[in-house]
Design an enzyme around this catalytic site. Structure first.
Site, short mmCIF file in Angstrom:
data_model
loop_
_atom_site.label_atom_id
_atom_site.label_comp_id
_atom_site.label_asym_id
_atom_site.label_seq_id
_atom_site.Cartn_x
_atom_site.Cartn_y
_atom_site.Cartn_z
N SER A 62 24.62 -2.83 13.16
CA SER A 62 23.81 -1.98 14.04
C SER A 62 23.18 -0.82 13.27
O SER A 62 23.67 -0.42 12.21
CB SER A 62 24.65 -1.42 15.18
OG SER A 62 25.36 -2.43 15.83
N1 SAH Z 1 29.73 -3.92 15.49
C1 SAH Z 1 29.02 -4.77 14.58
C2 SAH Z 1 27.72 -5.27 15.20
C3 SAH Z 1 27.57 -6.73 14.98
S1 SAH Z 1 26.30 -7.53 15.89
C4 SAH Z 1 28.78 -4.08 13.23
O1 SAH Z 1 29.07 -2.88 13.11
O2 SAH Z 1 28.36 -4.74 12.28
C5 SAH Z 1 27.18 -8.17 17.29
C6 SAH Z 1 28.38 -9.03 17.02
O3 SAH Z 1 28.86 -9.49 18.29
C7 SAH Z 1 28.12 -10.30 16.19
O4 SAH Z 1 28.99 -10.34 15.09
C8 SAH Z 1 28.38 -11.43 17.17
O5 SAH Z 1 28.94 -12.59 16.56
C9 SAH Z 1 29.36 -10.79 18.13
N2 SAH Z 1 29.42 -11.45 19.43
C10 SAH Z 1 28.39 -11.95 20.17
N3 SAH Z 1 28.87 -12.48 21.31
C11 SAH Z 1 30.21 -12.34 21.29
C12 SAH Z 1 31.25 -12.71 22.20
N4 SAH Z 1 31.02 -13.33 23.34
N5 SAH Z 1 32.52 -12.40 21.84
C13 SAH Z 1 32.80 -11.76 20.68
N6 SAH Z 1 31.85 -11.38 19.79
C14 SAH Z 1 30.57 -11.67 20.10
#
Ligand code: SAH
EC number: 2.1.1.77
Length: 211
Positions: A62
């Site tokens: 993010s």
């Molecule tokens: N907090 C992270 C942001 C990653 S982007 C950071 O600091 O890098 C969002 C993340 O949510 C992705 O890794 C994706 O795989 C995860 N995600 C999407 N849908 C999900 C679900 N249903 N359950 C768990 N994780 C999920």
């Protein structure tokens, strides 16, 4: 973390201050966290720009501004135990783990989870529990949580998540499809009070099977 902040991370914290982030512990955590370790080496030179960047598997780390904004919102309720949905690169978890006693984090892509766990261990952050699972379900056995942060956009507020909040607990979640609103949902007994914070852009919170 027991390290000297790098100049780049310090400058990033300064630019977040300019952008309106005023919570000092949050700014300190940003200044203390080597964001380049959460990215592929090829993207290292962009690590301290205030932008979202790809982390593989179609996912993104993010934007630092939004990481800081969501963190300062949940810190207002002085949470002891926090649940993060979407571990991704682990960067948001690194920020949170420096600011709250206990962090639980759920990710549905195994390879991202493994990488994030290694990175966070190397940074000596040991107050984090990891789950490979579906974030729509939360992590009931570790709950309830004083705060829950969802770092992917949901079509609606997941019922299972609000049910895992303590009374007075706060859920921060982007909701919507093309245009998303960051919502702050506060539990007041059996009532849930929702407040719109700002327009944001996240990858979707996937509904369904684990990857
Ligand atoms: N907090 C992270 C942001 C990653 S982007 C950071 O600091 O890098 C969002 C993340 O949510 C992705 O890794 C994706 O795989 C995860 N995600 C999407 N849908 C999900 C679900 N249903 N359950 C768990 N994780 C999920």
């Amino acid at each position: 973390m027991d390290r000297l902040a790098s100049t780049s991370a310090l400058n990033l914290a300064r630019s977040l201050y300019e952008a309106g982030i005023r919570d000092e512990p949050v700014l300190k955590a940003v200044a203390n966290t080597p964001r380049e370790r959460f990215l592929d080496a090829a993207l290292g030179h962009k690590a301290y720009e205030n932008t979202a960047l790809p982390i593989g598997q179609g996912q993104t780390i993010s934007q630092p501004y939004i990481v800081a904004r969501m963190t300062e919102i949940i810190l207002q309720c002085k949470p002891q135990k926090v649940l993060e949905i979407g571990t991704g690169s682990g960067y948001q978890a690194a920020i949170l783990a420096q600011l709250v006693p206990q962090l639980c984090t759920v990710e549905r892509i195994k390879s991202l989870q493994i990488q994030a766990r290694q990175r966070l261990k190397k940074l000596d952050l040991h107050n984090i529990a990891f789950k490979y699972g579906d974030g729509w379900q939360g992590w009931p056995s570790k709950g309830p949580y004083d705060a829950i942060m969802v770092t992917a956009a949901a079509a609606s507020v997941p019922t299972a998540l609000v049910e895992q909040l303590t009374d007075g607990g706060v859920l921060v979640i982007p909701v919507g499809e093309t245009s998303q609103q960051l919502l702050k949902v506060t539990r007041q007994g059996d009532k849930f009070v929702s407040e719109a914070i700002e327009v944001v852009r996240f990858v979707p919170l996937i509904n369904g099977e684990l990857a």
